[in-house]
Design an enzyme around this catalytic site. Sequence first.
Site, PDB file in Angstrom:
ATOM      1  N   HIS A 205      18.617  14.326   0.411  1.00 44.24           N
ATOM      2  CA  HIS A 205      17.535  13.349   0.271  1.00 44.24           C
ATOM      3  C   HIS A 205      16.220  13.747   0.915  1.00 44.24           C
ATOM      4  CE1 HIS A 205      18.575  12.357   4.431  1.00 44.24           C
ATOM      5  NE2 HIS A 205      17.394  11.797   4.509  1.00 44.24           N
TER       6      HIS A 205
HETATM    7  C1  UD1 Z   1      13.666   7.871   5.024  1.00 41.50           C
HETATM    8  C2  UD1 Z   1      13.085   8.610   6.215  1.00 41.50           C
HETATM    9  C3  UD1 Z   1      13.915   9.837   6.518  1.00 41.50           C
HETATM   10  C4  UD1 Z   1      15.375   9.483   6.686  1.00 41.50           C
HETATM   11  C5  UD1 Z   1      15.858   8.664   5.507  1.00 41.50           C
HETATM   12  C6  UD1 Z   1      17.261   8.172   5.763  1.00 41.50           C
HETATM   13  C7  UD1 Z   1      10.654   8.448   6.468  1.00 41.50           C
HETATM   14  C8  UD1 Z   1       9.375   9.178   6.337  1.00 41.50           C
HETATM   15  N1  UD1 Z   1      11.716   9.058   5.950  1.00 41.50           N
HETATM   16  O1  UD1 Z   1      13.600   8.737   3.908  1.00 41.50           O
HETATM   17  O2  UD1 Z   1      13.464  10.437   7.720  1.00 41.50           O
HETATM   18  O3  UD1 Z   1      16.102  10.674   6.758  1.00 41.50           O
HETATM   19  O4  UD1 Z   1      15.015   7.526   5.307  1.00 41.50           O
HETATM   20  O5  UD1 Z   1      17.946   7.893   4.595  1.00 41.50           O
HETATM   21  O6  UD1 Z   1      10.678   7.379   7.025  1.00 41.50           O
HETATM   22  N2  UD1 Z   1      14.702   3.844  -2.207  1.00 41.50           N
HETATM   23  C9  UD1 Z   1      15.386   2.919  -2.962  1.00 41.50           C
HETATM   24  N3  UD1 Z   1      16.171   2.011  -2.313  1.00 41.50           N
HETATM   25  C10 UD1 Z   1      16.297   1.971  -0.961  1.00 41.50           C
HETATM   26  C11 UD1 Z   1      15.603   2.916  -0.202  1.00 41.50           C
HETATM   27  C12 UD1 Z   1      14.797   3.832  -0.823  1.00 41.50           C
HETATM   28  O7  UD1 Z   1      15.297   2.910  -4.181  1.00 41.50           O
HETATM   29  O8  UD1 Z   1      17.043   1.107  -0.454  1.00 41.50           O
HETATM   30  C13 UD1 Z   1      13.845   4.827  -2.895  1.00 41.50           C
HETATM   31  C14 UD1 Z   1      12.461   4.250  -3.208  1.00 41.50           C
HETATM   32  O9  UD1 Z   1      12.018   4.826  -4.395  1.00 41.50           O
HETATM   33  C15 UD1 Z   1      11.640   4.785  -2.055  1.00 41.50           C
HETATM   34  C16 UD1 Z   1      12.264   6.167  -1.873  1.00 41.50           C
HETATM   35  O10 UD1 Z   1      13.646   5.957  -2.088  1.00 41.50           O
HETATM   36  O11 UD1 Z   1      10.266   4.858  -2.339  1.00 41.50           O
HETATM   37  C17 UD1 Z   1      12.024   6.786  -0.528  1.00 41.50           C
HETATM   38  O12 UD1 Z   1      12.369   5.870   0.508  1.00 41.50           O
HETATM   39  P1  UD1 Z   1      11.754   6.079   1.969  1.00 41.50           P
HETATM   40  O13 UD1 Z   1      12.349   5.093   2.883  1.00 41.50           O
HETATM   41  O14 UD1 Z   1      10.264   6.167   1.919  1.00 41.50           O
HETATM   42  O15 UD1 Z   1      12.188   7.541   2.333  1.00 41.50           O
HETATM   43  P2  UD1 Z   1      13.646   8.175   2.453  1.00 41.50           P
HETATM   44  O16 UD1 Z   1      13.689   9.362   1.575  1.00 41.50           O
HETATM   45  O17 UD1 Z   1      14.683   7.135   2.284  1.00 41.50           O
HETATM   46  N1  UDP Z   2      25.543   7.689   5.438  1.00 43.68           N
HETATM   47  C1  UDP Z   2      26.256   6.607   4.926  1.00 43.68           C
HETATM   48  N2  UDP Z   2      26.448   6.550   3.573  1.00 43.68           N
HETATM   49  C2  UDP Z   2      26.008   7.509   2.725  1.00 43.68           C
HETATM   50  C3  UDP Z   2      25.295   8.619   3.271  1.00 43.68           C
HETATM   51  C4  UDP Z   2      25.081   8.662   4.632  1.00 43.68           C
HETATM   52  O1  UDP Z   2      26.689   5.725   5.665  1.00 43.68           O
HETATM   53  O2  UDP Z   2      26.221   7.388   1.511  1.00 43.68           O
HETATM   54  C5  UDP Z   2      25.313   7.714   6.888  1.00 43.68           C
HETATM   55  C6  UDP Z   2      25.715   8.995   7.552  1.00 43.68           C
HETATM   56  O3  UDP Z   2      27.093   8.985   7.868  1.00 43.68           O
HETATM   57  C7  UDP Z   2      24.813   9.005   8.774  1.00 43.68           C
HETATM   58  C8  UDP Z   2      23.547   8.353   8.272  1.00 43.68           C
HETATM   59  O4  UDP Z   2      23.913   7.637   7.100  1.00 43.68           O
HETATM   60  O5  UDP Z   2      25.365   8.200   9.809  1.00 43.68           O
HETATM   61  C9  UDP Z   2      22.569   9.429   7.964  1.00 43.68           C
HETATM   62  O6  UDP Z   2      21.558   8.909   7.202  1.00 43.68           O
HETATM   63  P1  UDP Z   2      20.628   9.822   6.287  1.00 43.68           P
HETATM   64  O7  UDP Z   2      21.294  11.085   5.931  1.00 43.68           O
HETATM   65  O8  UDP Z   2      20.162   8.937   5.208  1.00 43.68           O
HETATM   66  O9  UDP Z   2      19.380  10.045   7.247  1.00 43.68           O
HETATM   67  P2  UDP Z   2      18.988  11.139   8.338  1.00 43.68           P
HETATM   68  O10 UDP Z   2      20.076  11.224   9.339  1.00 43.68           O
HETATM   69  O11 UDP Z   2      18.734  12.413   7.606  1.00 43.68           O
HETATM   70  O12 UDP Z   2      17.714  10.612   8.896  1.00 43.68           O
END
Ligand code: UD1
Ligand code: UDP
Length: 361
Positions: A205
């Site tokens: 992601h």
């Molecule tokens: C964010 C964090 C990242 C973290 C990740 C955990 C920032 C800059 N990034 O990235 O550090 O590793 O969360 O998972 O804060 N979306 C959905 N449904 C949701 C959530 C997101 O559809 O419930 C989609 C939307 O199109 C959204 C995109 O994902 O615009 C990105 O979501 P965003 O929270 O901005 O960034 P992540 O890639 O999730």
């Molecule tokens: N995780 C989860 N379900 C999923 C994928 C990840 O519960 O389908 C959990 C994972 O075990 C970890 C956390 O989400 O505890 C990590 O989140 P993510 O990889 O989204 O973010 P990051 O750690 O890179 O910020």
Amino acid sequence: MKVFTVIGARPQFIKAAVLSRALQIVGKQKITEVIVHTGQHYDSNMSDVFFTELGIPKPNYNLGIGGGSHGQNTGRMLEKIEELLIIEQPDIVLVYGDTDSTLAGALAAAKLNIPVAHVEAGLRSFNMQMPEEVNRILTDQISQILFCPTDLAITNLEREGFNKKSVHMFQVGDVMQDSAVYYAPYAIKPKGFSLVDGFILATLHRAENTNNPERLAAIVTALNYLHHNVASVVLPLHPRTRKIIIEQGLTLDVHLIDPVGYLEMIWLLQHTGLVLTDSGGVQKEAFFFNKACVTMRDQTEWVELVEIGANTLVGAHTNKIIETVKLNLGRIVKDKDSLYGGGRAAEKMVQIILAYILGEL
Ligand code: UD1
Ligand code: UDP
């Protein structure tokens, strides 16, 4: 005493679950926690599932701010959090990690001269192209309590001159290990899951992979190859990646599943033969569950795992990903030195928060 917690993204719910419990137990009714969910993650399998499964108290406020650009999200969160801080007048604001919600919470507090405690302080990838690196550096700069998960995180802060500032730095260990230790006995097999043990557990992601078409295509090629020639690849797909894969017209021919709850994720970690990821948290979780990890990034904040050979960085190079997975599949890794503190981080953090609020630090 009032602690104001700001969370919004999946990994923050998992970290906050343990700390909220510790605030209730160790804080022994002396602490009230006000929880603000920014809404950054909003799908039920990216948000609600964690509150239900992990027993996190229902947020006092949900701002419903998600789905926008970094600037939009951060700006709108800043405005709303400031309003709430003025109403709630907390003693301290607690923020986690490196997301846009982290920075918005810390900045809103700092502008009102409310002290900030940063969980996962001092981590660095030294890549300012990453939105997370910007968020964590800025958050550290405006925090009064820096909860570092590793020795290296302390060293990073010292190199940046934090030991000359009047702030408090502590190596408390990693709260994600607290979660892994606490919830491991409650692992749940994902509904309908029928693969035998030894599959490859993948997550994907990170913006640096999903937003770069060449990197994404190279990773997709590697995943498809591994799935058909080496071992089944199980990929709980982040909604961001799902959208981009469709937009780019790529075919991801692996065992795709929707994002799972944390207890299901733990089950997958317990039964996988190897973790292939670009996540921050999942790199450590592989280690907590004694599995080798292959990380599809060029840098990591968890350098100690690379140094001890538990984790290998492969960037987004198709052949490197495939060869490194083949070499490590099924390999068991051991935590000989209790690198992340063994699961006592939350308790230590609550003691420190209490002492800080009482002026005893
Ligand atoms: C964010 C964090 C990242 C973290 C990740 C955990 C920032 C800059 N990034 O990235 O550090 O590793 O969360 O998972 O804060 N979306 C959905 N449904 C949701 C959530 C997101 O559809 O419930 C989609 C939307 O199109 C959204 C995109 O994902 O615009 C990105 O979501 P965003 O929270 O901005 O960034 P992540 O890639 O999730
Ligand atoms: N995780 C989860 N379900 C999923 C994928 C990840 O519960 O389908 C959990 C994972 O075990 C970890 C956390 O989400 O505890 C990590 O989140 P993510 O990889 O989204 O973010 P990051 O750690 O890179 O910020």
